[in-house]
Design an enzyme around this catalytic site. Sequence first.
Site, PDB file in Angstrom:
ATOM      1  N   THR A 190       0.805  -1.222   0.000  1.00  0.00           N
ATOM      2  CA  THR A 190       0.000   0.000   0.000  1.00  0.00           C
ATOM      3  C   THR A 190       0.840   1.275   0.000  1.00  0.00           C
ATOM      4  OG1 THR A 190      -0.067  -0.167   2.403  1.00  0.00           O
ATOM      5  CG2 THR A 190      -1.951  -1.076   1.208  1.00  0.00           C
ATOM      6  N   LYS A 191       2.146   1.129  -0.067  1.00  0.00           N
ATOM      7  CA  LYS A 191       3.008   2.297   0.076  1.00  0.00           C
ATOM      8  C   LYS A 191       3.465   2.838  -1.289  1.00  0.00           C
ATOM      9  CE  LYS A 191       3.117   2.517   4.587  1.00  0.00           C
ATOM     10  NZ  LYS A 191       1.945   1.718   4.915  1.00  0.00           N
ATOM     11  N   VAL A 192       3.989   4.056  -1.270  1.00  0.00           N
ATOM     12  CA  VAL A 192       4.446   4.732  -2.493  1.00  0.00           C
ATOM     13  C   VAL A 192       5.460   3.873  -3.251  1.00  0.00           C
ATOM     14  CG1 VAL A 192       5.880   6.692  -3.205  1.00  0.00           C
ATOM     15  CG2 VAL A 192       3.993   7.047  -1.624  1.00  0.00           C
TER      16      VAL A 192
END
Length: 379
Positions: A190-192
């Site tokens: 879910t992270k950049v």
Amino acid sequence: MSLTPFRPQAPILVTRPFLPPLEESTAMLAEIWESRRLSNAGPLHQQLESALAEYLGVPYVCLFANGTLALLTALQALRLNGEVITTPYSFVATTHALWWNNIKPVFVDIEPDYCQLDPERIESAITPQTTALLPVHVYGYPAPVAAYQTIADHYGLALIYDAAHAFGVRQQGISVLTHGDLSILSFHATKVFNTFEGGAIICHDQRTKTRIDFLKNFGFSGEIRVVAPGINAKMNEFQAGLGLLQLKHLDAALAARRTLAARYRELLGDIPGISCLHPAEDLDYNEAYFPIFVDAARYGKSRDDLYDHLKSYNYFCRRYFYPLIASFNSYRDLPSASAENLPIAFAKAEQVICLPIYPDLEVEHVENIAAIVRNFARG
Ligand code: T4K
């Protein structure tokens, strides 16, 4: 801009992981199959550590299997105990890491502008047992690092940042990850920047890196020597290979996020009772999340009404960070977890909705979401 809201057929989720082209990944997998080097600081692991240090503009990167293990190990690396002052406005992992290290979390309220641990309130929470501060760069916006450092220096405290959201963020050209003693990153889906699961500790010197590298590999220094009670927290070669591929595409992914976020700000900016966060002029922000805050009295509907309404349109937002960590069963009985001690954090947790943002989200969805939010206020 007036638009009649539509309901997309497929659900749109708060995020969708960014991935490199599949053929690049299969080439990388073929290399791993050939070499049979799967883990334990192999060549891809080493390459990614160097590549990330350069990309992020930080001295040393220690890769981990996930951000939570990086946090657990960071606390071990600094041999912390007693009490640690932290924010209740974060993902539960921040506080769980203290608990797993037998450290008592002491919650201090946040400031109202960017939801960061409030430096003005820290000193009154310091006791003889306090050993460190553990703030979070929430949503990737930089926390007030200079104020924290002054307090840490004055009281002889360690300063560890949970920078899970702050990948690539720079202020006045300098990485926010260079502050404090250690910073922790998450490379979760879910992270950049993701490696499926993954994480890192950023540190300032080779000595600390060496200790962290021992700790994440059972404490081994060489074949038969164990120098510390370590754990298995290593990133594997597949994750590292994927990270190297992701880096090649990251600037384009960040640019796409910035375009979407700018459009949200443009379209939501004048809706009474809806507020967004705005990056300062000197900030290279990663647009990791797009939180909005609903002032029910001015908007005419509650945050949860809007959240459900967006869901009815097939937009699955999230309420990061509601419920507040301090209200979970494990922590609610701590003296510092009370609503009286944390009025701003409790209020923000009741107001926030994170809207969908990810590189391949089509701008028509941003425009549609903004129209849904605007029309609902009138309804
Ligand atoms: N510190 C902070 C401040 C953090 O925010 C986090 C993690 C950590 C520490 C710990 O780092 P890690 O140990 O995770 O590396 C998610 C993530 O699981 C978590 O990593 C993240 N923070 C947190 C803010 O968000 P959930 O419970 O919201 O995840 P989930 O599965 O509901 O996913 C959210 C949305 O993403 C869904 O709508 C679907 C989409 N999604 C998710 C996954 C996993 C995908 O499209 N593909 C996927 O593979 O916690």
